[in-house]
Scaffold this motif. Structure first.
Motif, mmCIF file in Angstrom:
data_model
loop_
_atom_site.group_PDB
_atom_site.id
_atom_site.type_symbol
_atom_site.label_atom_id
_atom_site.label_comp_id
_atom_site.label_asym_id
_atom_site.label_seq_id
_atom_site.Cartn_x
_atom_site.Cartn_y
_atom_site.Cartn_z
ATOM 1 N N HIS A 89 0.829 -1.200 0.000
ATOM 2 C CA HIS A 89 0.000 0.000 0.000
ATOM 3 C C HIS A 89 0.869 1.257 0.000
ATOM 4 N N LEU A 90 1.873 1.285 0.864
ATOM 5 C CA LEU A 90 2.754 2.452 0.931
ATOM 6 C C LEU A 90 3.505 2.657 -0.384
ATOM 7 N N PHE A 91 3.952 1.578 -0.989
ATOM 8 C CA PHE A 91 4.641 1.688 -2.275
ATOM 9 C C PHE A 91 3.703 2.256 -3.341
ATOM 10 N N ASN A 92 2.480 1.734 -3.382
ATOM 11 C CA ASN A 92 1.521 2.192 -4.387
ATOM 12 C C ASN A 92 1.113 3.652 -4.192
ATOM 13 N N THR A 93 1.160 4.129 -2.965
ATOM 14 C CA THR A 93 0.826 5.534 -2.710
ATOM 15 C C THR A 93 2.085 6.402 -2.669
ATOM 16 N N GLN A 94 3.202 5.838 -3.101
ATOM 17 C CA GLN A 94 4.501 6.514 -3.147
ATOM 18 C C GLN A 94 4.921 7.027 -1.771
ATOM 19 N N TYR A 95 4.689 6.170 -0.795
ATOM 20 C CA TYR A 95 5.083 6.435 0.592
ATOM 21 C C TYR A 95 4.467 7.727 1.110
ATOM 22 N N PHE A 96 5.188 8.498 1.877
ATOM 23 C CA PHE A 96 4.590 9.645 2.554
ATOM 24 C C PHE A 96 4.926 10.946 1.830
ATOM 25 N N HIS A 97 3.880 11.692 1.491
ATOM 26 C CA HIS A 97 4.066 13.001 0.853
ATOM 27 C C HIS A 97 3.361 14.047 1.698
ATOM 28 N N GLY A 98 3.852 15.264 1.646
ATOM 29 C CA GLY A 98 3.200 16.344 2.369
ATOM 30 C C GLY A 98 3.520 16.305 3.841
ATOM 31 N N VAL A 99 2.528 16.656 4.643
ATOM 32 C CA VAL A 99 2.732 16.722 6.085
ATOM 33 C C VAL A 99 2.432 15.374 6.729
ATOM 34 N N ILE A 100 2.997 15.152 7.890
ATOM 35 C CA ILE A 100 2.858 13.857 8.563
ATOM 36 C C ILE A 100 1.407 13.567 8.940
ATOM 37 N N SER A 101 0.639 14.593 9.261
ATOM 38 C CA SER A 101 -0.755 14.359 9.660
ATOM 39 C C SER A 101 -1.578 13.784 8.512
ATOM 40 N N SER A 102 -1.331 14.236 7.269
ATOM 41 C CA SER A 102 -2.083 13.668 6.140
ATOM 42 C C SER A 102 -1.643 12.238 5.865
ATOM 43 N N SER A 103 -0.361 11.945 6.063
ATOM 44 C CA SER A 103 0.126 10.575 5.895
ATOM 45 C C SER A 103 -0.498 9.651 6.932
ATOM 46 N N GLU A 104 -0.587 10.136 8.162
ATOM 47 C CA GLU A 104 -1.191 9.348 9.234
ATOM 48 C C GLU A 104 -2.661 9.075 8.938
ATOM 49 N N LEU A 105 -3.370 10.080 8.473
ATOM 50 C CA LEU A 105 -4.781 9.884 8.129
ATOM 51 C C LEU A 105 -4.943 8.885 6.983
ATOM 52 N N GLY A 106 -4.032 8.931 6.034
ATOM 53 C CA GLY A 106 -4.077 7.972 4.924
ATOM 54 C C GLY A 106 -3.914 6.535 5.398
ATOM 55 N N ILE A 107 -2.955 6.297 6.274
ATOM 56 C CA ILE A 107 -2.737 4.946 6.811
ATOM 57 C C ILE A 107 -3.922 4.514 7.669
ATOM 58 N N ARG A 108 -4.448 5.415 8.475
ATOM 59 C CA ARG A 108 -5.596 5.074 9.327
ATOM 60 C C ARG A 108 -6.821 4.726 8.477
ATOM 61 N N GLY A 109 -7.049 5.500 7.428
ATOM 62 C CA GLY A 109 -8.182 5.221 6.539
ATOM 63 C C GLY A 109 -8.031 3.882 5.848
ATOM 64 N N TRP A 110 -6.837 3.598 5.360
ATOM 65 C CA TRP A 110 -6.583 2.321 4.698
ATOM 66 C C TRP A 110 -6.781 1.158 5.677
#
Length: 167
Positions: A89-110
């Motif tokens: 999943h992280l590879f397909n979403t090109q790991y973490f972009h932008g701010v850490i809070s949006s990355s955290e929300l992305g992982i939580r949603g997934w």
């Protein structure tokens, strides 16, 4: 020495390997692995398998350490399966972009979707019709639609308590 087909040798190897894995204690495990390695040399298993058996024999102390923790899993298959999916999943979403809070929300949603989306039909049948990991944990479902189950479970039904980890 009699000739065996690869499938027959493979079946014997798997059976003997399971016998090692299923040992009741550390000393029994070590002895079974040593006997397994001796058997593999005697019947001359294919080199690819023989290398893995020799490696197991060489690292016997590392594998036997699992017996110091009764009740613990002796393999890491379960966490590795989850981590493999997370890594993909992280590879397909090109790991973490932008701010850490949006990355955290992305992982939580997934993760939420993984826990509430329906499993494959074989898994549903295996767990008597419970369709998702969340249903298997709760033992029931609120609604036939998985997305409704997610929304109901996440709503807290009006309950508001203190944060779990206050700073």
């Amino acid at each position: 020495m009699y000739e065996k087909k690869f499938g027959e040798i493979y079946d014997e190897v798997v059976g003997k390997l399971w016998n090692c894995y299923n040992a009741p204690n550390r000393s029994s495990f070590s002895q079974r692995v040593r006997r397994f390695a001796e058997w593999a040399k005697k019947v001359s298993v294919p080199s690819a398998i023989a290398e893995k058996i020799a490696k197991m024999r060489k690292n016997i102390a590392d594998f036997a350490a699992a017996y110091d923790f009764p009740g613990a899993h002796r393999t890491s298959n379960m966490p590795e399966r989850l981590m493999r999916r997370t890594d993909r999943h992280l590879f397909n979403t090109q790991y973490f972009h932008g701010v850490i809070s949006s990355s955290e929300l992305g992982i939580r949603g997934w993760s939420l979707i993984l826990n509430f989306a329906p499993s494959n039909p074989y898994t549903v049948k295996k767990y008597d019709g419970l369709q998702s990991p969340a249903e298997r944990l709760n033992g029931f479902r609120y609604h036939d639609n998985w997305l409704h189950n997610l929304l109901i479970s996440a709503s807290l039904g009006g309950f508001r308590g203190p944060p779990l980890n206050p700073l």
